[in-house]
Design a protein around this motif. Structure first.
Motif, PDB file in Angstrom:
ATOM      1  N   PHE A 112      -7.146  -8.962  13.720  1.00  0.00           N
ATOM      2  CA  PHE A 112      -8.164  -9.949  14.105  1.00  0.00           C
ATOM      3  C   PHE A 112      -9.319  -9.328  14.908  1.00  0.00           C
ATOM      4  CE2 PHE A 112      -9.338 -13.810  16.756  1.00  0.00           C
ATOM      5  CZ  PHE A 112     -10.012 -14.438  15.728  1.00  0.00           C
ATOM      6  N   GLY A 113      -8.965  -8.575  15.940  1.00  0.00           N
ATOM      7  CA  GLY A 113      -9.995  -7.975  16.794  1.00  0.00           C
ATOM      8  C   GLY A 113     -10.892  -7.022  16.012  1.00  0.00           C
ATOM      9  N   LEU A 124     -13.283  -9.057  13.737  1.00  0.00           N
ATOM     10  CA  LEU A 124     -14.404  -9.627  14.487  1.00  0.00           C
ATOM     11  C   LEU A 124     -15.440  -8.554  14.799  1.00  0.00           C
ATOM     12  CD1 LEU A 124     -12.454 -11.858  16.996  1.00  0.00           C
ATOM     13  CD2 LEU A 124     -13.947 -12.651  15.177  1.00  0.00           C
ATOM     14  N   ARG A 125     -14.957  -7.330  14.932  1.00  0.00           N
ATOM     15  CA  ARG A 125     -15.889  -6.238  15.220  1.00  0.00           C
ATOM     16  C   ARG A 125     -16.429  -5.607  13.948  1.00  0.00           C
ATOM     17  NH1 ARG A 125     -12.909  -6.822  19.638  1.00  0.00           N
ATOM     18  NH2 ARG A 125     -13.870  -6.334  21.634  1.00  0.00           N
ATOM     19  N   ARG A 167      -1.338  -5.224  18.769  1.00  0.00           N
ATOM     20  CA  ARG A 167      -2.658  -5.829  18.745  1.00  0.00           C
ATOM     21  C   ARG A 167      -3.587  -5.128  19.738  1.00  0.00           C
ATOM     22  NH1 ARG A 167      -3.075 -12.151  19.889  1.00  0.00           N
ATOM     23  NH2 ARG A 167      -2.411 -11.515  21.947  1.00  0.00           N
ATOM     24  N   ARG A 195      -7.176  -1.376  18.541  1.00  0.00           N
ATOM     25  CA  ARG A 195      -8.606  -1.308  18.859  1.00  0.00           C
ATOM     26  C   ARG A 195      -8.985  -0.017  19.549  1.00  0.00           C
ATOM     27  NH1 ARG A 195      -9.327  -6.076  21.636  1.00  0.00           N
ATOM     28  NH2 ARG A 195     -10.575  -4.776  22.992  1.00  0.00           N
TER      29      ARG A 195
END
Ligand code: ATP
Ligand code: MG
Lengths: 277, 368
Positions: B99-100, B103-104, B147, B151
């Motif tokens: 997800f992160g 979004l990026r 999660r 990133r």
């Protein structure tokens, strides 16, 4: 409970279902009869011949096709607008911390105590001033406004039960305000959105006073409930029962379809409406 | 990777609740720092301030040399693992982790590569298509860590990530997070209320109480040289014994401490530091392992003998805790498992005074 201790319960439920189903069956049955057949034996449950043509006649000559289209346009538009606007408002009230959010909610909720019948006349006048009378758009706008407060209240109450940490996780994952609403909170709010959808659908689909008041001058904009009543009172002495029942049957098809698709939300929706609405 | 600096950070909530009071500390690049303290001391608040989830009332926070006071969480380049994991219930494990990155706007290939890499490291590759509800607590915990690591942020923030796991899994995950730290060469700030976790994981530990930092030091220094009575009592289990009493000077110039019943002579080398407390009340602190079983012990010039009655015995398997009463105070001693006295027995104990601590009775600050 064992199978046998439940037996009386089942018997009661079956009897109750029969009582509830009877008028529906009668309506469908009548919609398939001819007019002489109705006058001859109104209570017969099985028609001698199934006159499916009644439905075509109701749809075209009875104008129920037009009424159905109007009802559908109004309901779908209202449904979409209510879900969209109220989920956003509820999100803002329940999941952000802008100052004054509580006061806004209270101000909205207070309006719930004013019965819709009391506001019909002023609403009518305002709508007249805005040239919204005698248009589907007018009915849609007023229906949406009418369902918004209950919906906002229901949705925000549900949103408050979602753990705060999810918002925090979303913020750290990189969501902006809208993304947090769209990707995280909205999918989690599905049960309450279904509830609101059901309530709005039923309210708009079955509404009578509002579409009646808003379509006085233009019969071709009537919705199904308005059309049904008009049809009935149109022939003072000899109501065409088969066509009327065919129209009524047409009007409940979407309700049954909705029930089949959202069955599991129906009960919770009614319960929520009873508890909180 | 990066350093984190907090300068005079204060957070005051509504109704004047001061959750963080003038907090200053520095986490170096690649360092593993633990914030520890009892419930409600402001650990989570401090962590959330660093994450940007709460707004500062006062002070400055720097991440990698950049003032981040007004920078939203998503632009601080941090990742956080929450106590209850905060996994998105409607997304699969894969999408939770991706997800992160989505979004990026990372390319899909890169997202897939990173998620699989992280899943590999954490041993959750088989779970990628499941929803969080279908996972055990330990598995959810791994996903939450996963999660965070996909990133590759500058700083990892952990808020009591292990407290919902059972004891055995907790020990296992403790080791895994430490391994992860050396593997990722990451800067980690880790919050816990469990002093064992703090001691075993932290390179340095920040001890907090009521929003105020009590001491910042390495685990061993905290244990051996606590700055005040609170830290002394908080670190170590069973907790340090505290005895209130007075200090007196005998005719030979030696200092001794007495609570009215027991009398303990102090090593000469403490004379200078404690001189001014002669005749005054203070608090003696002695750790359970510094009360020795005389059946093993050889007495040295710095051990003192006292008598106490054995009240409760707690065998732990590898060691035994004895709850003792001297007549004036209760003590806990940590003995080995052999040659244990019986409950009710009056026994002789040797107190190793070379390891004793003293605290001012009013300020509770350490005196040695
Ligand atoms: N949003 C808030 N509004 C008001 N007070 C808060 C808020 N968040 C925390 N507090 C208060 O701030 C203090 C510190 O809370 P914090 O959550 O940082 O403690 P903690 O050290 O993490 O405790 P725990 O170990 O229980 O998680 C507490 O007294 C708490 O009640
Ligand atoms: Mg906390």
């Amino acid at each position: 409970m064992g199978r046998f201790t439940r037996l009386p319960l089942y018997i009661v439920l079956v009897l109750w279902s029969l009582i509830c189903l009877y008028p529906l069956v009668w309506m469908v049955s009548t919609s398939l009869k001819t007019m002489p057949e109705v006058t001859e034996d109104p209570m017969a449950l099985i028609p001698k011949i199934f006159h499916w043509g009644n439905y075509l006649e109701a749809w075209t000559k009875g104008n129920f096709g037009t009424y159905f289209k109007n009802s559908l346009i109004i309901t779908v538009a209202a449904l979409f607008l209510v879900l969209w606007t109220t989920s956003m408002t509820a999100f803002a009230v329940a999941r952000t911390d802008f100052p004054g959010r509580r006061s806004i909610l209270y101000a909205l909720v207070i309006t719930l105590f004013i019965p819709a019948e009391a506001t019909l006349v002023p609403v009518f006048h305002i709508a007249k001033g805005l040239h919204l009378l005698n248009s589907l758009a007018g009915i849609i706008v007023v229906s949406v406004a009418g369902s918004q407060v209950v919906s906002i209240y229901l949705i925000q109450a549900y949103l408050r039960t979602i753990p705060r940490d999810l918002d925090d996780a979303a913020k750290i994952d990189g969501c902006n305000l809208f993304q947090r609403y769209w990707y995280v909170i909205l999918p989690l709010a599905k049960p309450v959105l279904a509830t609101v959808a059901i309530l709005t659908f039923m309210g708009t689909w079955n509404a009578y006073m509002l579409p009646l008041a808003f379509t006085m001058a233009r019969p071709e904009l009537r919705t199904l409930p308005v059309g049904l009543v008009a049809f009935q009172s149109g022939f003072a002495f000899s109501v065409n029962w088969p066509l009327l029942c065919a129209g009524a049957a047409i009007s409940i098809v979407p309700v049954i379809a909705l029930y089949v698709f959202l069955q599991r939300y129906f009960v919770s929706g009614i319960a929520a409406a009873g508890l909180k609405g | 990777m990066a350093d984190v600096v907090l300068k005079d950070v204060t957070k005051i909530f509504e109704r004047n609740i001061i959750a963080a009071d003038n907090i200053s500390f520095e986490v170096k690049d690649k360092e593993f720092v633990v914030l520890v303290g009892p419930s409600g001391c402001g650990k989570s608040t401090t962590l959330r301030l660093i994450a940007g989830l709460e707004e500062l009332t006062e002070g400055e926070i720097y991440i990698d040399g950049r003032l981040v006071n007004d920078i939203p969480p998503k632009d601080r380049d941090i990742a956080m693992v929450f106590q209850n994991y905060a996994l998105y219930p409607h997304m699969t494990v894969y999408h939770n982790m991706a997800f992160g990155l989505k979004l990026r706007k990372y390319p899909r290939r890169e997202i897939e590569r990173r998620v699989h890499e992280a899943a590999e490291i954490l041993g959750i590759t088989d779970l990628l298509n499941r929803k969080p509800k279908a996972l055990s607590g330990g598995e959810q915990q791994r996903v939450a860590v996963g999660r965070a690591i996909v990133r590759k942020p500058k700083v990892f923030l952990f808020d009591e990530p292990l407290s919902n796991l059972d004891a055995k899994l907790r020990v296992q995950m403790r080791a895994e997070i430490c391994k992860l730290h050396s593997h990722l060469e990451a800067t980690i700030i880790y919050v816990t209320h469990d002093q064992v976790e703090a001691m075993t994981m932290g390179q340095r530990i920040v001890v907090m109480r009521d929003g105020v930092i009590q001491q910042i030091d390495t685990p061993l220094n905290l244990y051996n040289r606590p700055a005040n009575k609170f830290v002394a009592g908080f670190i170590g289990s069973p907790t340090m014994n505290f005895i209130q009493g007075t200090l007196s000077k005998d005719w030979r110039g030696g200092l001794s401490f007495s609570d009215g019943v027991i009398k303990l002579g102090l090593p000469r080398r403490h004379n200078r530091r404690l001189q001014s407390y002669v005749g005054r009340e203070l608090i003696l602190g002695i750790r359970p392992e510094d009360i020795l079983n005389p059946r093993f012990g050889k007495s040295t010039p710095e051990t003192v003998t006292i008598w106490a009655k054995v009240e409760v015995i707690e065998p732990m398997g590898n060691e035994t805790f004895l709850y003792l009463n001297t007549g004036s105070t209760s003590l806990v001693a940590r003995f080995s498992t052999t040659k244990i006295p019986r409950v009710g027995e009056e026994m002789k104990l040797m107190v190793n005074m070379s390891k004793c601590h003293f605290f001012d009775k009013d300020t509770e600050i350490a005196l040695l």
